[in-house]
Scaffold this active site. Structure first.
Site, mmCIF file in Angstrom:
data_model
loop_
_atom_site.group_PDB
_atom_site.id
_atom_site.type_symbol
_atom_site.label_atom_id
_atom_site.label_comp_id
_atom_site.label_asym_id
_atom_site.label_seq_id
_atom_site.Cartn_x
_atom_site.Cartn_y
_atom_site.Cartn_z
ATOM 1 N N GLY A 1 -53.565 -6.323 -21.446
ATOM 2 C CA GLY A 1 -54.225 -5.469 -20.736
ATOM 3 C C GLY A 1 -54.812 -4.560 -21.588
ATOM 4 N N GLN B 1 -58.219 3.758 -22.607
ATOM 5 C CA GLN B 1 -58.266 3.105 -24.388
ATOM 6 C C GLN B 1 -59.514 3.938 -24.986
ATOM 7 O OE1 GLN B 1 -54.926 0.464 -22.976
ATOM 8 N NE2 GLN B 1 -54.849 0.573 -24.482
ATOM 9 N N CYS C 1 -48.746 -1.872 -27.222
ATOM 10 C CA CYS C 1 -50.059 -1.298 -27.094
ATOM 11 C C CYS C 1 -50.749 -1.876 -27.890
ATOM 12 C CB CYS C 1 -49.932 0.496 -26.163
ATOM 13 S SG CYS C 1 -51.602 0.854 -25.311
ATOM 14 N N LEU C 2 -52.112 -1.553 -27.755
ATOM 15 C CA LEU C 2 -53.158 -1.646 -28.404
ATOM 16 C C LEU C 2 -53.270 -0.274 -29.073
ATOM 17 C CD1 LEU C 2 -55.457 -3.870 -27.212
ATOM 18 C CD2 LEU C 2 -54.196 -4.809 -28.922
ATOM 19 N N HIS D 1 -47.809 -1.511 -16.602
ATOM 20 C CA HIS D 1 -48.100 -0.442 -17.811
ATOM 21 C C HIS D 1 -49.840 0.109 -18.429
ATOM 22 C CE1 HIS D 1 -48.571 -0.234 -23.185
ATOM 23 N NE2 HIS D 1 -49.505 -0.278 -22.607
ATOM 24 N N GLU D 2 -50.656 -0.581 -17.663
ATOM 25 C CA GLU D 2 -52.291 -0.262 -17.445
ATOM 26 C C GLU D 2 -52.295 1.346 -16.467
ATOM 27 O OE1 GLU D 2 -53.730 -1.670 -20.015
ATOM 28 O OE2 GLU D 2 -52.921 -2.432 -20.437
ATOM 29 N N HIS E 1 -51.488 3.974 -17.955
ATOM 30 C CA HIS E 1 -52.745 4.385 -18.763
ATOM 31 C C HIS E 1 -53.558 5.621 -17.794
ATOM 32 C CE1 HIS E 1 -52.573 3.143 -22.637
ATOM 33 N NE2 HIS E 1 -52.243 2.236 -22.198
#
Ligand code: ZN
Length: 158
Positions: free
Chosen positions: A57, A62, A100-101, A142-143, A146
């Site tokens: 995701g 991000q 997480c990226l 999670h997304e 953000h």
């Protein structure tokens, strides 16, 4: 969003923690933007960036865009979700390892609702009410975090 579209996308530079851009409250997307070529490119580029970086995701903050927009990699392809809102979060929870990226090389257990319903607008401007469970429910939570300036490392379970 189809594979051909995504392959035409560009890889965007990821915002890496710590960075104040990951800590802002993201703004709702004005749906008039759905007809905007630059916004369409943004969604495609987010999908491309997520896939190339092996993410499940990706949220707009991000890549430094303060919008309530996420893309999620599902079994049925990449789904952009605009202005996602969660409801019906189950009281049943599951703890699983997340990464997480934007937080490279850090992994840890996070407790999340097992099931939920995600309400969003898709890239065609259609209203969607998606019941989700398992990994999909976890990725969506999670997304959406953000978009509220929250990172998974903020609620690591012991
Ligand atoms: Zn993340």
């Amino acid at each position: 969003m189809d594979q051909k579209q995504i392959s035409s996308g560009r890889i965007r530079r990821l915002v890496i923690n710590p960075d104040s851009r990951l800590r802002r409250l993201a703004q709702p997307v004005d749906l008039a933007l759905l007809k905007d070529k630059k916004f369409q490119e943004l969604m495609v580029d987010m999908a491309k960036t997520m896939l190339v970086k092996d993410g499940v995701g990706l949220a707009a903050p991000q890549i430094g865009r303060n919008w309530r927009l996420i893309v999620v990699n599902t079994d049925e392809g990449v789904w952009p979700m605009i202005n996602p809102v969660l409801s019906d979060l189950s009281s049943a929870t599951v703890v699983e390892e997340e990464g997480c990226l934007s937080v490279p090389n850090v992994f840890g257990p996070v407790r999340r609702a097992k099931e939920l319903v995600c309400h969003y607008i898709n890239d065609l401007g259609q209203e969607v009410h998606l019941p989700a469970k398992g990994t999909l429910a976890r990725v969506i939570q999670h997304e959406v975090d953000h978009l509220d300036g929250v990172l998974f490392i903020d609620h690591l379970s012991q």
